[in-house]
Design a protein around this motif. Structure first.
Motif: not given
Length: 778
Positions: A314, A371, A376, A382-386, A388, A671
């Protein structure tokens, strides 16, 4: 100063009775500061005297940046290289107590009008307009802009870049144009009429005409090129005639796009993280004198994680997000320098009054992961971490629409807390650089008088030697709420001339009075939580003595309740005076309701080729969360291909098109999720084509494709956009301008056959409001 100039005469000769002499009617064209005169005479050449501005009247140039925090400019302690802005600061003034409205539309409207935002209908963004006087996004004719007034006195005015306080339902080739740059006194405009823009595929307007599809190295360079052409042309033709220019870059608003030449310049420079960055910035701010010695760094808010607590993966992602932001910031600074250098080259820099500022504090709207696609957050997600992480390597490139983590916005607002939209200083305090060698003796000094973005217009008026007219084109003008800053130009110790300033944004409220400030963060809402709806009487007010507590770090509400009550009472006075009430906080509902209010119970929408292009999404058929059909009839010979209708772009939208002799409907969700329907090979001759959507749940349903009444494909569409596909992209028939909705084609994919019309039919009135959505949407 009087000058005698030739006036173009329009001469019409009318023969009367054949033998009689021709009577000539000559009508003069109104000149700058002149009057319309009509004259009946013979056909002799006629000359008229025109009143021009005072020969010492300065040019005016406003460099308005977007979402740039107080601490993101080098000369204000920032970690990004901004040598050109810093050079202006070194030879001019830095105002360290300058405030905005905390959002783009209201700040831009207030900047131009010199009035408080709610008093001119822009209490919030034009996208969230409501039917109340303070929020209707309709600037009254009684509050014309500084450009209108300057134009009456002989200035020629130019607008470039972002212009987003025009209601989107008025952004089309038919206007109305009252709230466009032309209606606000700009004689020439090259703008994007939206909250943001794809920097490599910009959707632009040349005055009232949409620009053809094109790609760009980066829009900021184009804006600098156009500014240089306009300025050098202007001064070549009429050197003594002053100009006013608004140069409003879309940087640093999302998308954070940097050109290849800059995108890796900051690699590794933010690996220290946002916590350490804040400490470094505050030390530099104190050294540069833009914050008082002893200023305390506000505590990191609990929603933002400590940098050292994050996993390495991250930290790598978030550092890259800031690297791209910094690259874009340095790029826009380079373009500002190019324009300033041209002024110096042609001898105009000394008598040009230059402002450099932004419209609000740094933006936390990227949320707690950042993001790669800002849509989003516009839809309450919220944008998923994966998701991004999948774009780590191409962050800032043309195939992304990115925004950084809110932690970097916190650092960009050092030493304050919170972000854009908040009425704490993190949302509404900005850098301000003022440069005017002919009008300011001081060099490189700091000014600490309290000022607001509505004060810029009165400052320009005083510098130009003009006053607000009693009437403008027959309409009585309301006084400007702002006060000129010129009293402070050469007097660092001059006392504040501003006595009080109220603030309100989406329910966040504040009042400043004589060095004291009361402020409330409505529902403790963060800018990435756009769906929070709570009673306003549950909000807690905080109290700060900002004359002694620059960073708002010591809340005195409990220890001095009498002072807090006094300020809250003053807020009430100001709120009623300036149309702040009623308050309404449901942003997603306000955005989503725009089209419903615009079209009422209209069911059928007919769009004709080839002219139905570049229509704002909010002005197009309101299909979100409604059963609807999209239908056209074509006479096919088998060679046709191209877009029939498209709305939105790479961030989301839908497109109906023909490719390889098949009809497609492509709904682009988030996405990389696409709901695609495809027909068998199309027949020849007259063919009816229709997409049909049936809603089966809130913002979800089934799509079907029909050829000549026969269903040929179907698909489940379980998740769809709540409020908007994009802030910048448009509705188009026969082409897909801007970025592309579908990956099945490239470029505008213009339809090559004969396209007559496209018909939308809305069959479901039961729109489910956002607050009724399942919890996943919150």
């Amino acid at each position: 100063m009087k000058k005698y100039l030739p006036v173009i005469a329009l001469t019409f000769a009318f023969a009367v009775g054949g033998a009689e002499a021709a009577e000539v009617r000559t009508k003069t064209i109104e000149g700058f500061g002149g009057v319309i005169a009509e004259k009946y005479s013979d056909s002799k050449e006629w000359w008229a005297a025109e009143e021009l501005p005072n020969e010492d009247a300065p040019n005016v140039l406003i460099f308005l940046l977007d979402d740039v925090g107080f601490a993101q400019v080098g000369s204000f302690g920032g970690l990004i290289e901004t040598p050109n802005i810093d050079k202006l600061a070194d030879n001019g003034l830095r105002f360290n107590n300058f405030h905005t409205t905390a959002l783009c539309s209201p700040s831009r409207a207030s900047l131009m009008a010199g009035r408080n935002p709610h008093s001119i209908g822009l209490g919030s963004h034009a996208l969230t307009a409501m039917g109340f006087p303070g929020y209707n996004a309709i600037m009254p004719e009684s509050a014309k802009s500084v450009a209108n007034y300057l134009g009456e006195e002989g200035y020629v005015n130019y607008a470039l870049g972002k212009w987003d306080h025009t209601p989107l339902y008025e952004v089309s080739q038919v206007g109305p144009f009252d709230r466009w740059p032309s209606g606000e006194g700009f004689h020439h405009a090259y703008t994007f009429m939206a909250a943001d823009v794809h920097q490599f595929v910009p959707v632009m307007w040349n005055d009232h005409t949409p620009e053809e599809y094109r790609t760009s190295e980066h829009l900021d360079k184009d804006l600098a090129d156009r500014a240089i052409n306009w300025i050098t042309g202007h001064k070549s033709i009429k050197k003594d005639l002053p100009f006013m220019m608004l140069w409003a870059s879309g940087s640093m608003h999302s998308p954070h796009h940097a050109p290849d030449s800059h995108i890796n310049k900051y690699k590794g420079k933010f690996d220290m993280g946002w916590d350490k960055a804040r400490e470094i910035i505050l030390q530099q701010q104190i050294e540069k004198g833009v914050v008082p010695a002893g200023t305390k760094l506000t505590e990191r808010i609990e929603q933002i994680p400590a940098w050292d607590s994050l996993p390495a993966q991250e930290r790598k992602l978030y550092a890259r997000q800031m690297e791209v932001f910094a690259a874009q910031m340095e790029w826009v600074d380079l373009q500002i320098g190019r324009v300033v250098n041209e002024l110096e080259r042609i001898g105009e820099l000394e008598n040009t009054l230059i402002f450099v500022t932004a419209d609000n504090g740094a933006s936390g709207e990227g949320g707690l992961a950042g993001t790669f696609n800002e849509t989003y957050v516009l839809n309450g997600l919220q944008t998923p971490l994966e998701a991004n992480l999948g774009h780590l390597d191409d962050w800032g490139k043309a195939n992304t629409y990115p925004h950084y983590h809110a932690g970097w916005a916190m650092a960009g607002n050092t030493p304050f807390k919170y972000f854009k939209q908040s009425e704490h200083r993190g949302g509404q305090q900005d850098h301000l650089v003022v440069h005017w060698p002919d009008g300011i003796k001081a060099k490189g000094e700091v000014r600490s008088q309290y000022h607001h973005i509505s004060d810029i217009a009165p400052t320009i008026m005083q510098a130009a030697g003009i006053t607000v007219p009693d009437e403008y084109h027959g309409v009585k003008q309301q006084p400007m709420d702002g006060v000129s800053m010129m009293y402070a130009f050469d007097d660092a110790t001059a006392p504040n001339r501003k006595e009080r300033q109220y603030y309100e944004m989406f329910g966040n409220r504040a009042i400043w009075v004589d060095g004291w400030k009361a402020v409330s963060l409505h529902a403790n809402r963060m800018p990435w939580d756009v769906n929070v709806v709570l009673p306003f009487d549950e909000d807690k007010w905080e109290l700060y003595h900002v004359a002694e507590d620059f960073s708002e770090s010591n809340n005195l509400a409990e220890s001095n309740p009498a002072k807090l009550d006094e300020l809250v009472a003053i807020f009430e006075e100001e709120a009623w005076k300036y149309n702040v009430y009623p308050l309404h906080d449901d942003m997603i509902q306000r955005i989503g309701a725009q089209q419903d209010r615009l079209f009422g119970d209209q069911k059928e929408f007919i769009y004709y080729a080839p002219g139905a292009v570049r229509i704002a999404e909010k002005s197009s058929a309101p299909v979100k969360n409604r059963a609807h059909t999209i239908e056209t009839q074509l006479d096919l010979d088998g060679s046709e291909q191209g877009v029939i209708v498209a709305v939105g772009g790479m961030t989301g939208g839908y497109s109906m098109f023909i490719k390889d002799n098949r009809l497609y409907y492509d709904y682009n969700f988030l996405d990389g999720v696409h709901y695609i329907l495809k027909s068998p090979p199309l027949p020849k001759g007259k063919t009816d084509m229709m997409f049909s959507f049936t809603r089966t749940k809130p913002f979800g349903g089934e799509g079907e494709l029909y050829i000549n009444g026969e269903k040929v494909d179907e698909i489940e569409m379980p998740e769809m956009h709540i409020s908007t596909y994009s802030l910048a992209e448009t509705f188009d028939v026969g082409v897909d301008t801007g970025t592309q909705v579908s990956n099945e084609y490239a470029g505008v994919f213009k339809f090559n056959g004969t396209l007559d019309r496209v018909i939308f039919t809305i069959s479901d009135e039961n729109v489910v409001p956002p607050r009724a959505l399942p919890a996943v949407y919150y």
